[in-house]
Write an enzyme that holds these catalytic residues in place. Structure first.
Site, PDB file in Angstrom:
ATOM      1  N   ASP A 158       0.839  -1.350   0.003  1.00 21.07           N
ATOM      2  CA  ASP A 158       0.004  -0.194  -0.004  1.00 21.07           C
ATOM      3  C   ASP A 158       1.031   1.266  -0.080  1.00 21.07           C
ATOM      4  O   ASP A 158       2.059   0.965  -0.189  1.00 21.07           O
ATOM      5  CB  ASP A 158      -1.035   0.119   1.407  1.00 21.07           C
ATOM      6  CG  ASP A 158      -2.210   0.515   0.911  1.00 21.07           C
ATOM      7  OD1 ASP A 158      -2.283   1.936   0.684  1.00 21.07           O
ATOM      8  OD2 ASP A 158      -3.284   0.046   1.081  1.00 21.07           O
ATOM      9  N   HIS A 233      -2.376   3.044  -4.503  1.00 20.15           N
ATOM     10  CA  HIS A 233      -1.903   2.534  -3.324  1.00 20.15           C
ATOM     11  C   HIS A 233      -0.607   1.910  -3.376  1.00 20.15           C
ATOM     12  O   HIS A 233      -0.265   1.115  -2.966  1.00 20.15           O
ATOM     13  CB  HIS A 233      -2.854   1.341  -2.696  1.00 20.15           C
ATOM     14  CG  HIS A 233      -4.398   2.121  -2.252  1.00 20.15           C
ATOM     15  ND1 HIS A 233      -4.379   2.867  -1.074  1.00 20.15           N
ATOM     16  CD2 HIS A 233      -5.314   1.870  -2.653  1.00 20.15           C
ATOM     17  CE1 HIS A 233      -5.574   3.144  -0.855  1.00 20.15           C
ATOM     18  NE2 HIS A 233      -6.583   2.594  -1.746  1.00 20.15           N
ATOM     19  N   GLU A 301      -9.461   2.578  -5.727  1.00 21.59           N
ATOM     20  CA  GLU A 301      -9.293   4.103  -5.282  1.00 21.59           C
ATOM     21  C   GLU A 301      -8.188   4.607  -5.867  1.00 21.59           C
ATOM     22  O   GLU A 301      -7.303   5.466  -5.370  1.00 21.59           O
ATOM     23  CB  GLU A 301      -8.818   4.272  -3.785  1.00 21.59           C
ATOM     24  CG  GLU A 301     -10.142   3.711  -2.820  1.00 21.59           C
ATOM     25  CD  GLU A 301      -9.958   3.959  -1.413  1.00 21.59           C
ATOM     26  OE1 GLU A 301     -10.823   4.063  -0.708  1.00 21.59           O
ATOM     27  OE2 GLU A 301      -8.793   3.593  -0.762  1.00 21.59           O
TER      28      GLU A 301
END
Length: 733
Positions: A158, A233, A301
């Site tokens: 991440d 990420h 995301e």
């Protein structure tokens, strides 16, 4: 009862059964100071394992009487799960780390026919934000296995850390596994690193360590599914190898200690062919290491900020005939899926993967809201797993927030998860057949130790396991609680920290509908087998305090202290203190906004947590409401309580205006305050009372207007994001 003794023999038919039996027998070594003998086809055996092809996959038939135990299963998983039923039926001391003198190792006579509802019964653990050491991970795996969970999804990369050794790219762990130390600052409030700052926080698994973890899990019938998140990420990876970011990125790329603000938009440059090879190289090492049939590629995301200006990404869009950057992500995920499939694996991804063309045969994890985006994949024939943030995200509060460690958002209690039915009544035909199962997901933004992680995991993971295993429609809350208490006793023996939030009290205070200028205090606990006792004189509640049976009517300033108690008089949960203020507005109505009135005039101040059910949470559009005092009243001051939670982009309004009504119910302004950006966008988490002195004005109604502060400035941790207002309480004197 059947009693395990030093003379007990377990009979097996083959070497694979033997491995399962020895795993169970080893439990007795320390606490009982003996190990049941495991033997092949032994006529002396009191415990017999029998291969039975009629038993379902992972299922078993077990019969226990005072003289023998017979277990029938068609695979090792079935035998293993039968032994876990025995493990949880034994005294909890079976999991002790020291010899237990005088314990009889008995299990009750029973006949059990058992098999799971879902093939996928999982938990995701984010080791990128908090790196969990090897031995701690193994302890968690053992606790999972007792619950018959069979999938451990490891989030290995991440923005906040890279956690797996990749031999071809050593800087991923030399650089990407380490971040700056921001001390005790909560995750959302942490500032990004600058170049040359020390990076002491982190860690990673060597490939040899990961092999050890994989083997340990496999012995316990748990498949570990690795996740390498992409294309977003990826700050930890790009801090290690910045050449794989878009050339338009001009800011320092570092491993992020927190949310990251605008730096979270730094993602892989998928217009660069070398980036694609970089990711394939990583995936090849990961897939060679993990025997799992699945490879999770994330896909969530992804901000497309830099793709929009990157010449390489724009050239890729044009070359491939794509419409936009969203389709570019879809193209990239398809490229990676083809590579995964070429290695005989199946891709998994978060539900944003459905925003463009879904890669062939990909399994989708429904997480946003109630996970319904996964149904877009089901409509196209894709299998899916439900892990809805609103129900099974284990980062959320698991009990009344005033008594819980700081985390994000709202509540996902033990009972919320237990009551979850993943198959909705309105699903189209065929969707249920594509549902592989459910997953509890633990994101670790607020974890600084393994104890923090296990506190969030347990005992809620037992509810995840129950929903994943039990037949559709089965529900028996009281019986489940009894089983959880038994499971928790085993956790105690293993020195595993877990939450006891199910014994805590949730309060609700609302204006009374029957008594003028009063409020009613409702106290609730999800455990039906405890008593709630309370005091209102400032003393601690005890087993002899007043028994709560109905809402408490409060007519003046008062402090309610309450706690749950067992039948034996011992206190079960933490003491909850509810301070109730009293002003001219307490218990009064808010005209045209009853929901706000229930909170703004209930006499209870909100805490520092914006989701604690005491704050009115509003966006940028502003808000106007009227406090109805019912009759002409002399007013000396009006106080508006405002919350600042910088990391969550919650700030006070740009302006607050106070108006009063004259005899003709026409409002006129009597006070107004404006705030500068510097005053509004302060850092920290605090409550600020904005007080208006009105010098004895008389009115029956007060109109309060709030102007939103707009979006957060560019130097904010959440630049450009909407600034929200949290308001509570309106105090009139």
């Amino acid at each position: 009862m059947f009693e395990f003794k030093r003379s007990t023999v377990i009979s097996v038919e083959n070497s694979s059964q033997e491995a399962v039996a020895r795993n169970f027998a080893a439990l007795f070594q320390v606490p009982a100071s003996f190990v049941p003998e495991v033997s092949s086809g032994d006529a002396r055996a009191q415990v017999r394992l029998i291969f039975d092809p009629s038993q379902p996959h992972e299922g078993y038939q077990m019969d226990v009487d005072s003289k023998k135990i017979t277990i029938r299963a068609s695979d090792n998983a079935g035998f293993y799960y039968a032994f876990q039923t025995l493990r949880l039926s034994l005294p909890s001391k079976i999991d002790s780390k020291e010899y237990c003198r005088g314990v009889k190792w008995t299990v009750p006579a029973m006949s059990v026919s058992d098999s799971p509802r879902f093939e996928y019964r999982g938990v995701m653990i984010d080791v990128a934000r908090y790196f969990m050491p090897v031995q701690d991970m193994m302890k968690v795996i053992d606790c999972m296995s007792m619950l018959k969970l069979n999938k451990l999804h490891l989030h290995l990369s991440d923005d906040n850390g890279w956690r797996l050794e990749i031999k071809k790219y050593p800087r991923l762990t030399q650089v990407g596994a380490w971040r700056v130390d921001r001390g005790d600052i909560p995750f959302p409030d942490r500032r990004n690193p600058s170049a040359n700052e020390p990076t002491p926080v982190g860690g990673f698994y060597t490939q040899e360590q990961m092999k050890e973890i994989i083997a340990y899990a496999a012995e316990r019938q748990i498949e570990i599914i690795p996740e390498i998140d992409m294309p977003a990420h990826s700050n930890a990876a790009l801090a290690s190898y910045p050449e794989f970011a878009c050339p338009t990125v001009k800011k320092f790329i570092g491993v992020l200690p927190g949310i990251g603000g605008s730096n979270a938009d730094i993602i892989y440059c998928v217009g660069n062919d070398r980036t694609l090879q970089f990711v394939r190289d990583i995936l090849e090492e990961v897939m060679d290491l993990f025997p799992s049939r699945y490879m999770h590629l994330g896909g969530d995301e992804a901000w497309k900020t830099h793709w929009k200006t990157c010449p390489l990404c724009q050239a890729r869009i044009k070359k491939e005939g794509l419409l936009n950057e969203e389709e570019l992500q879809g193209w990239f995920m398809q490229q990676m899926n083809q590579f995964v499939m070429s290695k005989g694996k199946t891709m998994m991804g978060w539900d944003e993967v459905t925003n463009s063309k879904i890669p062939q045969d990909a399994v989708i994890f429904g997480w946003q809201g109630y996970g319904n985006a996964a149904l877009k994949a089901a409509a196209q024939g894709h299998r899916f797993v439900m892990t809805p943030a609103r129900v099974t995200y284990l980062i959320r509060y698991q009990g009344p927030q005033w008594l819980e460690p700081l985390t994000y958002f709202g509540n996902n209690t033990l009972k919320d998860i237990y009551d979850y039915e993943p198959v909705a009544e309105n699903w189209a035909e065929g969707y249920e057949d594509l549902l592989m199962g459910i997953q509890g997901s633990l994101w670790t933004e607020f974890c600084n130790s393994t104890d923090d992680a296990t506190y969030l995991l347990f005992p809620r993971l037992a509810a995840v396991a129950e929903r994943a295993w039990c037949p559709k429609g089965y529900s028996n809350w009281e019986r489940f609680l009894s089983a959880v208490d038994n499971y928790d006793a085993h956790l105690d023996e293993k020195d595993v920290v877990y939450a006891k939030s199910m014994y805590n009290i949730q309060h609700t205070v609302r204006p009374s509908s029957t008594v003028k200028d009063a409020v009613e205090v409702t106290l609730e606990c999800i455990r039906p087998d405890v008593e709630i006792r309370y005091t209102s004189d400032g003393t601690e509640p005890s087993k002899t305090s007043a028994l709560y049976t109905e809402p408490i009517v409060v007519t003046d300033a008062e402090e309610i202290r309450c706690a749950t108690f067992f039948g034996n008089g011992n206190q079960a949960g933490k003491t909850l203190t509810v301070p109730i203020l009293h002003s001219l507005s307490t218990g009064k109505d808010i005209i045209d906004d009853k929901e706000a009135g229930n909170l703004l005039t209930n006499g209870v101040r909100g805490s520092l947590r914006q989701s604690d059910f005491e704050w009115c949470n509003w966006g940028n559009s502003g808000r106007t409401f009227v406090v109805d005092l019912k009759e002409p009243t002399e007013i000396s001051s009006v106080t508006v309580g405002c919350l600042t939670n910088y990391g969550m982009a919650i700030h006070k309004p740009k302006s607050i205006r106070i108006e009063i009504a004259d005899r003709d119910s026409v409002f006129r302004q009597v006070a107004e305050k404006h705030f500068t950006p510097a005053e509004i966008f302060k850092e920290g988490n605090f409550i600020e009372d904005v007080i208006f002195d009105l010098d004895g004005i008389t009115s029956s109604q007060i109109r309060i207007s709030l102007e939103g502060a707009g979006n957060c400035p560019q130097n904010h941790l959440r630049p450009g994001q909407e600034s929200r207002m949290c308001i509570d309480e309106i105090l009139v004197k």
